[in-house]
Design an enzyme around this catalytic site. Structure first.
Site, PDB file in Angstrom:
ATOM      1  N   GLY A  70      40.883  -1.170  31.002  1.00  0.00           N
ATOM      2  CA  GLY A  70      41.031  -0.094  31.175  1.00  0.00           C
ATOM      3  C   GLY A  70      41.324   1.265  32.325  1.00  0.00           C
ATOM      4  O   GLY A  70      39.770   0.663  33.306  1.00  0.00           O
ATOM      5  N   ASP A  71      41.519   1.814  32.084  1.00  0.00           N
ATOM      6  CA  ASP A  71      41.397   3.157  33.464  1.00  0.00           C
ATOM      7  C   ASP A  71      41.042   4.379  32.535  1.00  0.00           C
ATOM      8  O   ASP A  71      41.971   5.064  31.597  1.00  0.00           O
ATOM      9  CB  ASP A  71      43.255   3.324  33.856  1.00  0.00           C
ATOM     10  CG  ASP A  71      42.907   4.277  34.782  1.00  0.00           C
ATOM     11  OD1 ASP A  71      43.143   5.830  34.954  1.00  0.00           O
ATOM     12  OD2 ASP A  71      44.301   4.426  35.636  1.00  0.00           O
ATOM     13  N   HIS A 103      31.127  11.529  41.720  1.00  0.00           N
ATOM     14  CA  HIS A 103      31.480  11.474  43.463  1.00  0.00           C
ATOM     15  C   HIS A 103      32.604  11.482  44.025  1.00  0.00           C
ATOM     16  O   HIS A 103      32.686  12.304  44.920  1.00  0.00           O
ATOM     17  CB  HIS A 103      29.775  11.742  44.637  1.00  0.00           C
ATOM     18  CG  HIS A 103      29.953   9.783  44.729  1.00  0.00           C
ATOM     19  ND1 HIS A 103      29.559   9.704  45.914  1.00  0.00           N
ATOM     20  CD2 HIS A 103      30.946   8.949  44.354  1.00  0.00           C
ATOM     21  CE1 HIS A 103      29.625   8.024  46.082  1.00  0.00           C
ATOM     22  NE2 HIS A 103      29.968   7.865  45.497  1.00  0.00           N
TER      23      HIS A 103
END
Lengths: 336, 336
Positions: free
Chosen positions: A225-226, A245
């Site tokens: 997935g994203d 970050h």
């Protein structure tokens, strides 16, 4: 002249790129991989690396003076550290990050001043390139890159396996897992845990192969997935290492909120990063990593443990703490 | 993990160009010159330097962590060293060398690997440019450059004035004198000496102005010439500082031979340089300076005190000795 007022530290720092680039060129040339086969004298080493005779000895002796090689009489050999970490044939190789720094970051940091003036990233994307897009379409290069990420995560992975109270939890998923370095180390150390890694679909075969090599396929599985477009999978413990970050504050908050939502009550999120010290005056590496996010990302930046704790509390975590892991890495733990 | 086998020193060196480039950008931006006027908070400093808000604080705090700035509360200020050496308005400014490193050496060192493979220089000359030729045709830029050379020679100049037995000699000429930093310091310390400097004709007005500012015009004069095409002028003591390393061995021998010929019997030649230690394993800066000669010159290289002594004896000097000056600089003295 007053001992405190001395130009040498200024000149040493200003010209520190000389020593840095010397090591990066040595990694690029495979010098440490070659010497891992056995000691060689200057002529043999020069010949096998294809170097011109003009400066080869200066190059090798500079690496001796920089502590990256040993020399006994005329024979050059790796130090114990460079033999373990810079021989491409060893699983402990972490030169991948340095190869990438040599090919990309060194030239891109050349436009740091422009980045500071404009706030714009300074990598391939400035001229329309898409390093990561291209990378994720090339299985061989992606595999090398993710293996390099394993190299730089290994120290933190050992420390997380050791320092986090894993006996309280049953499942763990690493968000942005790459090869799965962290879940593998955690699972190897704690037999009762199951879980896996979440990453882009292209990562699946690489993750599965790595996990299988440790005999952990029955306990660790891949979730494709994203993390912006899709839901984050649920587990007792979620991990985000060197992920937050990369992103601007609103995106950081989105990711923290999604992790909170995916956790059960009393579940924990582990964020680990080259955290900046809360007073922002000690950890130069964390602060420079944040400038590297300027070079590499549209809005990313590094942060302190206090910053991350306050963001975690804002999305709902009831308790947070910060703990040093190893080297420049620390973790922030949020408990739901 | 064995404390001796640790990836951190490798990663610190490999990424040392981050801190180095951060200082170089700060010098380029005139940050230390600005703070020499007084402390400023992050917003004021960002505004006066024309920086984008995205990364300015990370930039300033990285300089604090690198020991180049102090911060009291919200106020940034120079350290005593950066105030003295990196404020452009002070005569002690030595940022000229760092400005040049930022604009030229940092990108040219990016092709170190190519230089090592081919033995060919990697500066403007690779694509037909001629940095020094252009420089010597522009009086303003030449003046700035020669002043930068004074900055990096000042420590050695003081040490040479102190450590060499000047009471035995009456005249001194610096070969490749630039502004005349070394003869000025020597003449200021030793009233009985006269002499001057030898350099290309374009340097004359810059040398004369510098010498006059110290009230030494009656004792130090300029000798115009090219040290390969012309004779070297005669004096009891000749000096060559950061000159020999620019040249290949046959050219080094030519220059040493010309100095020998120009000296009277019992006269001395002082060669000073970032000498490499005789065992070629301690002075990283000298070895890296030699790689800088690969980047910058067709055949130059740095060398040890033993190398230089043997060359001096070969051209006729009856006695030689090596003495440390300051920081990475040492001198080799040859007596005719």
């Amino acid at each position: 002249m007053n001992a405190d007022v001395n130009p040498e530290p200024i000149m040493q720092l200003g010209l520190a790129f000389w020593g840095s680039k010397t090591l990066l060129s040595a990694v690029e040339l495979g010098l440490f991989t070659e010497l891992a086969k056995g000691p060689r004298d200057a002529d043999e080493l020069r010949s096998v690396l294809g170097l011109h005779e003009r400066s080869a000895r200066d190059f090798f002796d500079a690496l001796v003076a920089l502590g990256m090689l040993d020399r006994d009489g005329e024979q050059y050999r790796n130090t114990p550290s460079t033999d373990l970490f810079l021989d491409r044939t060893k699983p402990s190789y972490l030169g991948g990050m340095l190869e990438m720094s040599n090919a990309r970051l060194y030239p891109f940091w050349g436009s740091l001043t422009e980045g500071l003036r404009t706030g714009q990233l300074q990598n391939e994307a400035k001229t329309g390139g898409d390093f990561f897009g291209v990378l994720y379409q090339d299985p061989d290069r992606l595999s090398q890159f993710l293996h390099a990420m394993t190299g730089i995560s290994m120290g933190a992975a050992h420390a997380i396996a050791e320092k986090f109270p894993w006996h309280r939890y049953k499942t763990v998923i690493d968000i942005g897992a790459a090869e799965g370095c962290v879940p593998v180390q955690v699972a190897l150390r704690h037999d009762h845990l199951t879980g896996g890694g979440f990453d882009l679909p292209a990562v699946e075969p690489i993750f599965s192969k790595y996990v299988e090599a440790f005999g952990l396929s029955s306990r660790l599985s891949f979730h494709a997935g994203d993390f912006f477009a899709d839901e984050i999978p649920s587990a007792d413990v979620l991990i985000m290492g060197h992920i937050l970050h990369d992103w601007a504050l609103d995106e950081k908050m989105t990711l923290l909120g999604k992790a909170y939502a995916a956790l059960p009550s009393d579940g924990s999120l582990i964020v680990y990063e080259t955290l900046i010290d809360d007073d922002r005056r000690q950890n130069a590496f964390g602060l420079l990593m944040s400038l590297n996010m300027l070079i590499e990302t549209p809005g990313g930046f590094d942060y302190t443990g206090a910053d991350c704790s306050s963001w975690m509390r804002k999305v709902g975590f009831r308790e947070t703490y910060v703990e040093h892991l190893v080297g420049p890495d620390s973790m922030v733990v949020g408990i739901k």
